[in-house]
Design a protein around this motif. Structure first.
Motif: not given
Lengths: 385, 174
Positions: A199, A202-203, A206-209, A212-213, A270, A274, A277
């Motif tokens: 979890t 994921n924060h 996966f949700n990191n700028a 992601k970029s 990405y 995923m 994950w």
């Protein structure tokens, strides 16, 4: 863009290094970003890769040759060393190929324990992959964190089989022993820790700028490349291909377990991350199911004759299993003597790290090479068995 | 699988059909017919996945056996195509135009067994054994143990019996 790339003559790029336009750069075998002992010979223009060549051979131990001169049971401690982070697939497949040629049926309880062994090692291998993937994109903290959790899984292996890395648990004809008393609770505690960690990943990842970029849109594998390059496993599933050896050709007791094939459709780094994950959650669920339902009594292995004089009937076979990298297989040929005639290990890294990586790397920024390489999840020992 | 073998036998010269499991069969084909057979299996019979390409050395009958293993993702069956090559002149047609990863397998076979695949990109380049001058190492007549004993100098280690060593060191007058 068009004059950036060198002209291609007879399927090979022709570039003049003296022109000052291109630069040859080696990454590996001692580069911290490269997975294991392999190296990439990159031709770069600016900071963009225009040609890539994979070089292997830094870890050649000649497993296939060694196995030709050893009795079957002497091959057994060798096979697990072909893949360090996930040795259990090798152990199972070597045993399964032998059992297939000899016509041996494994006891029910051993099948459950083998499945448990492979799912637990899948979890450990994926945790190691998270370490590499996040580290390649500059998330060193996540890497350390993941490896700590992998160590907790290795503790479970140590308690269960006596070894942390090379378990040598799955022997031809069955398994070496049952699970120790009270071990189930230790597993549950570790699984809860890993779930919490996932979890957080994921924060944080996966949700990191930054992640992601860099990962979105990198190294896209189109669905039509899958069969052309022989792509398997999570890499193929990241491109929306619904294939999983555990579902398609069920082995052991996978047909009795409840799970779905996890896919993503984007086909980039990405999406592949995923898929892995999700598959870690899947592995946790499978481990819980197995521990809940597996038989606690019954034989663990069948009685084999003296294994040092064991003759395997002449014939050839191929067995496969789903490893963390995809389809893993053993092709075994026996000539009816006490030595195997030929054992070929089909590692998924073989096609991924050579032909596919060389194709995908063109046009990628040099800083993203390792993120791309890690997303294919390659282990060099499988290439140079 | 038997049905597929019967169907293929109408067009190709097949022999030694062995059904190892209901979903896995092996069959031998003439050397000249291999590429048409693989193309037919890939394009018509949906055997789209090249699982592996490997060689077996049958030194006694002076032959190499190449095994092309194909997988069908719809019926989930495998077929292994065997081809026998003359060990003295091992040359085989390349299949890198059918599957991209085949060139890597062919490069390895060229290095390890000395089987030539003319036309396969980079087949002559050394892959794993860079700088190796001797015979192809995976051939059965290459003995690794013998080579190692002849090539490397096996120095004897200086070992001491601990009991005698300590006695000499601590009580030399005794």
């Amino acid at each position: 863009m068009s004059d950036k790339y060198p002209p291609i003559v007879n399927g090979k790029s022709v570039y003049d290094l003296e022109s000052g336009k291109y630069l040859k750069m080696w990454q590996g075998p001692q580069h911290p970003g490269v997975t294991g002992n392999m190296s990439l010979e990159l031709i770069i223009s600016g900071d963009q890769i225009v040609d890539c060549k994979t070089h292997v051979g830094y870890l050649h131990r000649g497993f296939e040759k060694l196995m030709e001169r050893r009795r079957y049971i002497n091959c057994f401690p060798i096979v697990c060393r072909i893949c360090v982070p996930e040795p259990d697939t090798n152990e199972y497949l070597f045993a399964a190929a032998m059992e297939d040629l000899m016509g041996i049926e494994v006891p029910e309880r051993a099948k459950w324990l083998r499945t448990l062994n492979m799912e637990l090692s899948r979890l450990a291998s994926f945790l190691m992959w998270i370490g590499g993937q996040s580290g390649a994109f500059g998330h060193g903290t996540v890497a350390q964190w993941a490896l700590a959790h992998r160590d907790f899984v290795l503790d479970l292996f140590e308690e269960w089989t006596g070894a942390r890395i090379y378990h040598m648990y799955t022997t031809p004809g069955g398994v070496r022993g049952g699970t120790p008393e009270g071990w189930d609770n230790h597993v549950e505690r570790v699984l809860q820790g890993v779930e919490k960690f996932l979890t957080e990943v994921n924060h944080v990842m996966f949700n990191n700028a930054v992640f992601k970029s860099r990962a979105v849109g990198l190294g896209i594998i189109a669905p039509d490349m899958i069969d052309r390059f022989g792509v398997v496993g999570p890499v193929a599933r990241g491109s929306g291909i619904v294939r999983d050896t555990r579902k398609d050709n069920p082995y052991l007791i996978y047909d009795q377990l409840d799970f779905n094939i996890e896919t993503e459709t984007a086909g980039d780094v990405y999406a592949r991350a995923m898929v892995r994950w999700k598959e870690m959650h899947q592995a946790i669920s499978l481990i819980r199911q197995i521990i809940k339902r597996m038989p606690r009594t019954g034989p663990l292995h069948i009685t084999l004759p003296n294994v040092l004089h064991l003759k395997v009937p002449a014939g050839e076979t191929y067995v496969r299993a789903e490893s963390t990298r995809g389809e893993y297989g053993y092709y075994m040929v026996s000539d009816g003597t006490i030595y195997p005639r030929k054992i070929t290990v089909r590692g998924p890294s073989y096609s991924h790290a050579m032909a596919l990586l060389e194709h995908l790397a063109v046009g990628v920024n040099i800083a993203d090479t390792h993120g791309l390489m890690l997303s294919l999840h390659t282990y060099p020992p499988e290439i140079e068995r | 699988m038997k049905q597929l073998d019967t169907e293929l036998s109408k067009q190709f010269t097949l022999s030694d059909y062995v059904e190892q499991r209901p979903e896995l069969a092996f069959v031998t084909v003439e050397k000249q017919q291999l590429v048409p057979l693989l193309t037919y299996l890939r394009d018509t019979k949906k055997y789209t996945h090249l699982v592996t390409l490997t060689a077996v050395d049958w030194l006694e009958v002076n032959q190499f056996q190449l095994t092309y293993l194909l997988h069908n993702y719809e019926t989930h069956t495998d077929i292994g195509i065997r081809v026998k090559l003359d060990r003295d002149n091992p040359v085989m047609e390349t299949i890198h135009h059918l599957w991209e990863q085949a060139r890597v397998y062919q490069r390895e076979l060229h290095e390890m067994f000395g089987i030539d695949f003319p036309g396969s990109p980079g087949v002559e380049e050394p892959m794993i054994l860079e700088g190796w001058q001797g015979p192809p190492v995976m051939r059965r007549d290459f003995d690794t143990a013998k080579y190692s004993l002849e090539t490397y100098d096996h120095r004897k280690r200086d070992t001491r019996e601990p009991e005698i060593y300590m006695k000499e060191k601590l009580y030399p007058e005794d």
